[in-house]
Design an enzyme around this catalytic site. Sequence first.
Site, PDB file in Angstrom:
ATOM      1  NE  ARG A  91      -2.021   1.416   3.633  1.00  0.00           N
ATOM      2  CZ  ARG A  91      -1.990   0.782   4.818  1.00  0.00           C
ATOM      3  NH1 ARG A  91      -2.725  -0.284   5.024  1.00  0.00           N
ATOM      4  NH2 ARG A  91      -1.221   1.215   5.794  1.00  0.00           N
ATOM      5  CE1 TYR A 127     -16.115  14.659 -13.936  1.00  0.00           C
ATOM      6  CE2 TYR A 127     -15.589  14.151 -11.663  1.00  0.00           C
ATOM      7  CZ  TYR A 127     -15.988  13.743 -12.921  1.00  0.00           C
ATOM      8  OH  TYR A 127     -16.241  12.411 -13.140  1.00  0.00           O
ATOM      9  CG  ASP A 141      -9.772  18.928 -12.312  1.00  0.00           C
ATOM     10  OD1 ASP A 141      -9.025  18.595 -13.249  1.00  0.00           O
ATOM     11  OD2 ASP A 141     -10.825  18.313 -12.019  1.00  0.00           O
ATOM     12  CE  LYS A 167     -12.188  11.662 -17.307  1.00  0.00           C
ATOM     13  NZ  LYS A 167     -12.587  12.869 -16.580  1.00  0.00           N
TER      14      LYS A 167
HETATM   15  C1  LIG Z   1     -13.240  12.904 -15.328  1.00  0.00           C
HETATM   16  C2  LIG Z   1     -12.820  14.077 -14.542  1.00  0.00           C
HETATM   17  C3  LIG Z   1     -12.494  13.956 -13.201  1.00  0.00           C
HETATM   18  C4  LIG Z   1     -12.664  12.653 -12.434  1.00  0.00           C
HETATM   19  O1  LIG Z   1     -11.816  11.653 -12.897  1.00  0.00           O
HETATM   20  P1  LIG Z   1     -12.189  10.102 -12.596  1.00  0.00           P
HETATM   21  O2  LIG Z   1     -10.905   9.407 -12.852  1.00  0.00           O
HETATM   22  O3  LIG Z   1     -13.297   9.763 -13.520  1.00  0.00           O
HETATM   23  O4  LIG Z   1     -12.598  10.034 -11.159  1.00  0.00           O
HETATM   24  C5  LIG Z   1     -12.054  15.073 -12.534  1.00  0.00           C
HETATM   25  N1  LIG Z   1     -11.943  16.263 -13.167  1.00  0.00           N
HETATM   26  C6  LIG Z   1     -12.256  16.408 -14.452  1.00  0.00           C
HETATM   27  C7  LIG Z   1     -12.109  17.753 -15.081  1.00  0.00           C
HETATM   28  C8  LIG Z   1     -12.717  15.339 -15.183  1.00  0.00           C
HETATM   29  O5  LIG Z   1     -13.070  15.506 -16.467  1.00  0.00           O
END
Ligand SMILES: *Cc1c(COP(=O)(O)O)cnc(C)c1O
Length: 382
Positions: free
Chosen positions: A50, A103, A175, A200
């Site tokens: 972990r 988000y 973010d 992403k």
């Molecule tokens: C998809 C997304 C997230 C969350 O990511 P996950 O891996 O799906 O939890 C956070 N911020 C943005 C801008 C996103 O498009």
Amino acid sequence: MAKDTAAVHAGRMSAQHFGVVNTPVYRASTVLYPDLATLEAGNVPYKYGRLGTPTSQSFEEAVTELEGGARAFVCPSGLGAISFALLATLGAGDHLLMTDSCYGPVRPLCDRVLRRFGIETTYYDPLIGGDIARLMRPNTRAVFCESPGSLTFEVQDIPAIAAAAHAGGAAVLMDNTWATPLFFNAFEHGVDISIQAATKYVGGHADVMIGYVCVNQANVKRFADAQHDLGLYASGDDCFLALRGLRTMPVRLARHRETALTLARWLSQRPEVSRVLHPALEGDPGHAIWKRDFRGSSGLFGVALKPCSHSAFAAFMNGVKLFGLGYSWGGYESLIVPAHITRSVRKFDADGPVVRIHAGLEDPNDLIADLEQAFAAMGAAQ
Ligand SMILES: *Cc1c(COP(=O)(O)O)cnc(C)c1O
């Protein structure tokens, strides 16, 4: 070193792995110690699954270098990275300023979980800039940004927001999933804590859920303790896939960028479209700040359609063949989804449906032909 070069070289440890280029997948819970003295001293690189393996370490070191931060922490998803960053930063009695363009799933995180722990959230207009100083309270510990905003693509004046936040003693979290560290250097613009849904573009192939938080030096100890205490972990397989994706992210992003611009320009000429939401387009309200602060644009943008019946909208959405209908983005394939926009401060102006498009790696002419025939189906259903 250029970012493209860093993406290829950062975080590799071939010498420790018989010359093998990619750090292998380590699956581990138990790590054995040679003797009691070593166990008691605890000064070994890997202590327990972990707490990190060579695979997670390779990934964390690679993204740290790409971000230009002090240290990165891998997380089980992008949303997991956001919750980790907020929990590591905030405590009972603290106040959080959250962009209204965040988000979507970040809202329940603030309004349910953080509230339960005595943390108050105020949503702010993403276009507020330096005026955010007026919303700062003595207990404001964090200002959270996302630029361009989810679904609506407003570009934030990050340096102005960061200056006001720092003057009030708050940390700046961002973010940065849309631009990735390749197209927006968060730390150079005043961000303290840079968050990436690596699901992403980093993963890039629609087959891994993973995230990370990269922090500046001032936050390393706090975040290392929080990661340890919260028990956050990502599997060796997922770290491997994310790292594999990272190696080709610069070439993929260049293609996503060009195709998205081609589609956005074509869509902005269409009679069915009222507005294209893409900050790299000259006429976009966020264009000037985008041009000042960003080094490129990615493959994700919005399209506000003119008012139409739901059956016409359905004919369009069901009419596309190459664009998949589904959530997430950043993979090699093109996607389209209806945008369900939730705002509490600045209402988003649209009288027709809004969709979000992710431009994949297909030939742009095929994508345009696909949209064209879907618009024809829409016209027939009008
Ligand atoms: C998809 C997304 C997230 C969350 O990511 P996950 O891996 O799906 O939890 C956070 N911020 C943005 C801008 C996103 O498009």
